[in-house]
Design an enzyme around this catalytic site. Structure first.
Site, PDB file in Angstrom:
ATOM      1  N   SER A 222       0.830  -1.209   0.000  1.00  0.00           N
ATOM      2  CA  SER A 222       0.000   0.000   0.000  1.00  0.00           C
ATOM      3  C   SER A 222       0.862   1.256   0.000  1.00  0.00           C
ATOM      4  CB  SER A 222      -0.889   0.011   1.241  1.00  0.00           C
ATOM      5  OG  SER A 222      -0.067   0.120   2.391  1.00  0.00           O
ATOM      6  N   LYS A 223       0.194   2.352  -0.388  1.00  0.00           N
ATOM      7  CA  LYS A 223       0.859   3.652  -0.404  1.00  0.00           C
ATOM      8  C   LYS A 223       1.343   3.979   1.010  1.00  0.00           C
ATOM      9  CE  LYS A 223      -1.310   7.688  -0.969  1.00  0.00           C
ATOM     10  NZ  LYS A 223      -2.463   8.417  -1.431  1.00  0.00           N
ATOM     11  N   ARG A 224       0.483   3.607   1.983  1.00  0.00           N
ATOM     12  CA  ARG A 224       0.808   3.937   3.376  1.00  0.00           C
ATOM     13  C   ARG A 224       2.083   3.217   3.835  1.00  0.00           C
ATOM     14  NH1 ARG A 224      -2.207   2.978   8.195  1.00  0.00           N
ATOM     15  NH2 ARG A 224      -4.070   2.420   7.062  1.00  0.00           N
TER      16      ARG A 224
ATOM     17  N   GLY B 284       4.453   2.285   1.970  1.00  0.00           N
ATOM     18  CA  GLY B 284       5.552   2.961   1.274  1.00  0.00           C
ATOM     19  C   GLY B 284       5.968   4.208   2.034  1.00  0.00           C
ATOM     20  N   GLU B 285       4.950   4.978   2.452  1.00  0.00           N
ATOM     21  CA  GLU B 285       5.247   6.216   3.182  1.00  0.00           C
ATOM     22  C   GLU B 285       5.992   5.910   4.477  1.00  0.00           C
ATOM     23  OE1 GLU B 285       1.496   8.680   1.343  1.00  0.00           O
ATOM     24  OE2 GLU B 285       1.312   7.824   3.360  1.00  0.00           O
TER      25      GLU B 285
END
Ligand code: GLU
Length: 505
Positions: free
Chosen positions: A268-270, A272-273
């Site tokens: 998920s993008k999260r 990754g962040e």
């Protein structure tokens, strides 16, 4: 002599994203596997934009998808804009085709009109819930609902004439054993009783995913459908649709998920962040700006090489591979079904290897595109510098950090390094460097001359080198000291030492 000629049906595969946002790295891997599979035998890779749901469409997404694929070296053979008998390649431009095709299913009794309003369906749902059941629009309930199966022909014609809102539903056969086959996962069985009569055409006259997808795959002569695992639950419905039309099915392969680094859930993008890395190939300039692997300093060849290892592995010992080499090796049947954890370190390892085989000129172009200071730096000298440091770089962006002292005077000095060089005699060493800069005519043996001087004056080689390095670089890092001096020249060496001495450190 008898010649045996094998005629292989030319592979036609498609990548069919919905333009609902930037292309996630998982989608990119799907596109890549499709591309590799098609190109192995000279087949065609098609980009079809599945934009039937206009409410979810995001401006710029289609362009982003194409740019991202192109950045990776993937150029679709057919795509929106291509003139061919198989086009158009945007589903929103194919409504006339779906209207024709749905008639065939209605006429053959495989699909029917349903006039139930949203409110009526919602009340059926809540009635069922009260009884602790789940409402399914299927063989059990359909005759009690408002549709062309439960109503008389006259009634239906009347409603259609007066323009009563309706959808078209698929008549899922009762109690049918559906035997699905997947290239990666093998066979599985599902009873049609578990499926609902899927809507094929919506009330606004546009098709749903299932219908448009199957119709287009057939009309575009797709031989293999290679897509993400999340579409596996649609497979049974798609099998039934092919059967209802009497069409030959393509082969299906559902690729394993790319998981978060900890193995829990889809990447998920999260996550990754949290891990400080992107999950998109290139920068997304939408409402929320997102960095891509490109801006992170990953080369397309590194990303492509790494992504192929997520779910598939090339022959042992095949090492670092280009897109072209991967094309020659890719085997769909050796893709595994289990999810693969995303591993940033492994990606960087692949990227590092691709940096080593890339030309310095190529790396400079990439670096200058990413970094303002690098852009202001003279190209020829930057190219030499890149060649000197690239063996230490995992990303293109790191190149600048690894070489910037070859162009810019240090603005600050690393505390730990300073502690090590602050010893009696520091001033003396500084003066000697300045005077050697004025008096020597051989910059390439500067370090040796300095060491000889140190030997005579009671300074060890270690101390001499550490001091000079810290002053020139700003810390105890960097390439071979003599190489640094030869590169920056004696004038700059002297300037940096003078500036350091003035700082009263
Ligand atoms: N439009 C679907 C997607 O967004 C396509 C799925 C498929 O390949 O059938 O991924």
């Amino acid at each position: 002599m008898i010649k045996i000629i094998f005629i292989n049906t030319l592979r036609r595969v498609r990548f069919a994203p919905s333009p609902t946002g930037p292309l996630h790295v998982g989608g990119l891997r799907t596109a890549l596997f499709n591309y590799l599979f098609a190109k192995r035998t000279g087949g065609s890779f098609i980009l079809r934009i599945e934009d039937t749901d206009k409410r979810r469409e995001v401006a710029g997404a289609e362009k982003y998808i194409i740019d991202a694929l192109n950045w990776c070296g993937i150029f679709p053979d057919e795509r929106p804009g291509t003139k061919s008998a198989f086009g158009p390649y945007r589903q929103s431009e194919r409504n006339h085709i779906y209207s024709e095709e749905i008639k065939k299913l209605i006429d053959s009794g495989h699909a029917y009109y349903a006039f139930d309003s949203e409110e009526e369906l919602a009340s059926c749902r809540s009635e069922c819930e009260k009884r602790g059941e789940t409402f399914i629009y299927n063989f059990e309930s359909r005759l009690a609902l408002k549709n062309s199966l439960s109503m008389s022909k006259g009634e239906v014609t009347g409603l259609l004439k007066e323009g009563k809102g309706h959808v078209v539903r698929f008549l899922v056969p009762k109690n049918k054993n559906i035997n699905t086959v997947d290239v990666i996962r093998g066979e599985s069985n599902i009873n049609s009783g578990l499926l609902d009569d899927k809507v094929l055409m919506k009330a606004d006259g546009t098709p749903t995913y299932h219908f448009a997808n199957v119709v287009d795959d057939h009309l575009m002569k797709i031989t293999h459908v290679i897509r993400g695992e999340e579409w596996l639950p649609s497979l049974a419905i798609h099998f039934l649709l092919y059967e209802a039309f009497g069409w030959k099915r393509p082969s299906f392969a559902h690729l394993p998920l790319i998981l978060n680094p900890n193995g829990k859930g889809k990447l998920s993008k999260r996550s990754g962040e949290k891990g400080g890395f992107p999950v998109f190939p290139i920068r997304w300039e939408g409402e929320t700006k997102l960095t891509g692997f490109k801006e992170y300093g990953i080369l397309p060849a590194g990303l492509v090489n790494y992504l192929t290892t997520l779910g598939w592995s090339p022959k042992e010992g095949s090492g670092i591979l280009s897109l072209e080499e991967l094309t020659k090796m890719f085997q769909l049947k050796s893709v595994v079904s289990g999810g693969a954890n995303f591993d940033l370190e492994k990606l960087k390892w692949f990227n590092h290897k691709h940096i080593q085989v890339a030309s310095n000129e190529f790396l400079v172009d990439k670096l200058q595109a990413l970094n303002d200071s690098a852009r202001k730096t003279e190209k020829k000298r930057l190219t030499n510098a890149v060649g000197m440091v690239k063996e230490r770089a995992n990303t293109v962006s790191e190149l600048w950090e690894l070489l910037k002292y070859l162009f810019l005077d240090p603005k600050e000095y690393d505390e730990k390094s300073l502690k090590k060089i602050k010893k009696d005699g520091l001033d003396k060493i500084c003066s000697e460097i300045i005077s050697l800069c004025e008096n020597t005519d051989d910059p390439d043996s500067f370090v040796d001359s300095l060491k000889i001087w140190g030997d005579k004056n009671g300074f060890g080689a270690g101390q001499i080198m550490m001091t000079t390095r810290t002053i020139l670089v700003g810390g105890l890092s960097g390439i071979d000291l003599q190489k640094i001096i030869s590169f920056i020249g004696l004038e700059v060496v002297s300037k940096r030492v003078v500036a350091f001495s003035k700082m009263n450190i």
